[in-house]
Design a protein around this motif. Sequence first.
Motif, PDB file in Angstrom:
ATOM      1  N   HIS A   3      -4.659  -2.927   6.180  1.00  0.00           N
ATOM      2  CA  HIS A   3      -5.636  -2.672   5.220  1.00  0.00           C
ATOM      3  C   HIS A   3      -6.309  -1.434   5.303  1.00  0.00           C
ATOM      4  CE1 HIS A   3      -6.464  -7.415   4.357  1.00  0.00           C
ATOM      5  NE2 HIS A   3      -5.264  -6.950   3.869  1.00  0.00           N
ATOM      6  N   HIS A   4      -6.594  -1.156   4.333  1.00  0.00           N
ATOM      7  CA  HIS A   4      -7.424   0.378   4.460  1.00  0.00           C
ATOM      8  C   HIS A   4      -8.757   0.459   5.154  1.00  0.00           C
ATOM      9  CE1 HIS A   4      -4.517   2.447   2.027  1.00  0.00           C
ATOM     10  NE2 HIS A   4      -4.604   1.824   1.215  1.00  0.00           N
ATOM     11  N   ASN A  45       0.877  -1.225  -0.162  1.00  0.00           N
ATOM     12  CA  ASN A  45      -0.182   0.076  -0.127  1.00  0.00           C
ATOM     13  C   ASN A  45       0.851   1.286   0.178  1.00  0.00           C
ATOM     14  OD1 ASN A  45       0.800  -0.088   2.505  1.00  0.00           O
ATOM     15  ND2 ASN A  45      -1.031  -0.353   3.687  1.00  0.00           N
ATOM     16  N   ARG A  79       2.947   2.594   2.138  1.00  0.00           N
ATOM     17  CA  ARG A  79       2.882   3.366   3.512  1.00  0.00           C
ATOM     18  C   ARG A  79       3.877   2.891   4.210  1.00  0.00           C
ATOM     19  NH1 ARG A  79      -3.434   4.317   5.035  1.00  0.00           N
ATOM     20  NH2 ARG A  79      -4.266   5.644   3.231  1.00  0.00           N
TER      21      ARG A  79
END
Length: 206
Positions: free
Chosen positions: A205-206, A115, A117
Amino acid sequence: NMEAFFSMLKAQRHSTTYNVYRMWLSQIFKALNNPTLFVNIPILKTTKTPARYFQPHQIEKLRAVIQKEDPQLWLYVQFVFYCFIRPSRELPHIKAGNIMMDDREILIWAERSKNKRTQYVTIPDSFFPDLEFVYDMGPDEYLFPGTYDKSKPIGRNTMSNRHRKILQRLNFGRGYCLYSWKHTGAIQAIKAGISVKELQLQLRHH
């Protein structure tokens, strides 16, 4: 531009991912009175394949074999199982300096993360004792170094190949792989009582 974007998705992503992008973007542009952008962008046929995970008796069977025959691979498996670190993209690049022993966290850098990040994952109490060897390592040492050059990480598919050979020998069949330990860990965490929010943060996870 829209057609080029979806052409790229079709070539590089799963059809389910493609359809999710199409669903959301078509709704957005419909609200903006531009639904015609999707006239030449079809919905793809897709078959969802449930993620395979190991049942408790299978976990014990694999642990007995892997721990005895390949302790390094078993440590690798535990990182995937407990900390949900992706086995090919992220885990080979973990160094001792990424393991925050005092805070019981592992740092995942953005350039290696799916992701994109920089985030931390928690080291569960049941896994922490297996990482005490990190105290004796230099911060720049890879936890899983290359076979011939310790200054480089292990190959991204090396552990997957070693794990696959064991699965084949034990007749696990198609659908099971090293990544299955991530799904297994998530299921075991839920059964152990972890909250959905805690699981989301650990999975990043978002």
